[in-house]
Scaffold this motif. Structure first.
Motif, PDB file in Angstrom:
ATOM      1  N   PHE A 188       0.820  -1.210   0.000  1.00 59.16           N
ATOM      2  CA  PHE A 188       0.000   0.000   0.000  1.00 59.16           C
ATOM      3  C   PHE A 188       0.858   1.265   0.000  1.00 59.16           C
ATOM      4  N   TRP A 189       2.187   1.112  -0.163  1.00 63.42           N
ATOM      5  CA  TRP A 189       3.063   2.274  -0.174  1.00 63.42           C
ATOM      6  C   TRP A 189       3.563   2.483  -1.608  1.00 63.42           C
ATOM      7  N   THR A 238      -4.215   2.399  -0.089  1.00 63.49           N
ATOM      8  CA  THR A 238      -2.984   3.138  -0.354  1.00 63.49           C
ATOM      9  C   THR A 238      -3.156   4.607  -0.001  1.00 63.49           C
TER      10      THR A 238
END
Length: 433
Positions: free
Chosen positions: A48-49, A58
């Motif tokens: 999610f980065w 995200t």
């Protein structure tokens, strides 16, 4: 979200050879994040980065970091003109101590890089010069080993073990990152990496719960807020509708009647009872915020403060959260009424806040003295000290105003609470036994 910046610690302690990839490029702190977690063999990931992906999850992680990062103060112009490179500044800049903010203090004071301990800081804990003081590689190696150990220990399929992992990681970050600055290149190094990470995680958790409340609508809101936050950081705009929307609530709890509860005892064991009641209040101050965040389905990092008869919790601004807050307040005060009568009371109130509220120039205005708040931003009471136990008192009074409060034939020798002989043991009620 909690681990999103641990790579900054690795980056500061790494040698020049360790800091470069196989292609000769300098590794970013995001690269270090992934490397540390991947080597732990855990199912935790930084999926999610991603700068390219705009999924709701995200967006929550990115917004948690960006909203929390508004705490930073830009460097002064003379400091910006410093000839140090970004790499040198980042690797050699220690955490600026709060003592440097005291008026008439002659010099800046920095915190030497050490882990948090139960001992008071020694004389050499603070230094006036950063020359010759660097981040301890040994402390980083220990931190990395403990991170990997924690990530590999728990089964992430189990909700209970996920809570245990988050608690252990939070304690570990507090111990090892409390004296590591969050940002140094363009910002004054006066915010530690632990508190930045904890706040970012709390904000991300709130935004995710906010998204789950009404997914289609709030997914678009999170996307727009991320776009607006990016423009705000790039100085394209100063405000927006999403930036000022009250998507959070700050909950504040305050125990009323502590002095009366602790000190109004009459017994030959007064000192012992004084200590036990003080300990009881201290335990309540720790346990009740934990109970509340669990009922709100939030992680423990959302407890921003808990001490001295007060606590503060960050929550999403949803109808469900406010309803659970009212239910929690009623339940706890009914419990106090049954045990202690009017002596102890939990006052709970909340304030709706936005992403803008976390900015450095807005923070003290939003979170400061409630008597100076602008219209529409005041604390909204769930209950108030002026209306203590109003529901309990109403239920104890009939339609004609006659009281139906039960009174005992004797009093407890310790707290003077009325009780029947059957409820007393050696002259003490069951709460004082």
């Amino acid at each position: 979200s909690l681990l999103h910046d641990i790579g900054k610690f690795a980056w500061r302690c790494a040698t020049e050879e360790e800091s470069k990839s196989q292609k000769g490029h300098w590794l970013s702190h995001e690269d270090w994040n992934r490397r540390i977690v991947r080597m732990a063999g855990s199912k935790v990931s930084f999926a999610f980065w991603s700068k390219e992906i705009y999924s709701p999850e995200t967006n929550c992680v990115w917004l948690g970091d960006w909203i929390s990062a508004q705490e930073r103060d830009d460097l002064d112009e003379p400091e910006k003109e410093d000839k140090k490179s970004s790499i040198e500044r980042t690797k050699n800049t220690l955490l600026l101590s709060i003592f440097s903010r005291i008026k008439n203090f002659d010099k800046d004071v920095y915190c030497k890089h050490t882990n948090l301990t139960s001992e008071l800081p020694s004389d050499n804990h603070f230094v006036e010069s950063q020359e010759g003081n660097v981040f301890d590689k040994g402390l980083y190696n220990s931190f990395e080993g403990q991170i990997r150990g924690a990530l590999g220990k728990y089964d992430l399929e189990s909700e209970g073990q996920r809570h245990s992992l988050l608690r252990e990681l939070n304690d570990l970050l507090k111990k090892c990152l409390i004296n590591v600055p969050s940002a140094t290149y363009k910002s004054k190094p006066d915010i530690d990496l632990y508190n930045h990470s904890k706040t970012a995680c709390a904000i991300s958790a709130c935004l995710y719960k906010f998204f789950l409340n009404e997914q289609e609508k709030n997914s678009k809101f999170l996307h727009q807020l991320r776009e607006d936050m990016r423009d705000i950081f790039l100085s394209k705009i100063s405000t927006s509708l999403s930036y000022t929307s009250p998507v959070f609530i700050l909950i504040k709890g305050n125990f009323s009647g502590i002095q009366d509860f602790v000190s109004t005892i009459a017994t030959d064991k007064a000192i012992k009872m004084l200590k036990s009641r003080s300990s009881y209040i201290s335990i309540l101050n720790r346990v009740l915020p934990l109970k509340l965040v669990r009922e709100l389905d939030l992680p423990e990092v959302n407890i921003l403060f808990s001490d001295g008869g007060n606590f503060e919790i960050l929550s999403p601004n949803t109808y469900e959260a406010k309803s659970k807050l009212k239910e929690f307040s009623d339940k706890i005060n009914a419990f106090f009424w049954g045990l202690f009568g009017i002596k102890l009371f939990l006052q709970v109130k909340f304030k709706e806040i936005s992403a803008e509220s976390f900015s450095r120039d807005k923070f003290w205005k939003e979170f400061g003295d409630e008597n100076t708040q602008e219209a529409g931003t005041r604390w909204q009471p769930i209950n108030s000290k002026e209306m203590k136990f109003i529901d309990e008192l109403k239920s104890a009074t009939d339609i004609k105003g006659n009281q139906s409060i039960k009174s005992g034939s004797n009093k407890c020798r310790i707290c003077s609470q009325e009780a029947d002989d059957a409820d007393l043991s050696e002259g003490s009620c069951h709460t004082c036994m």
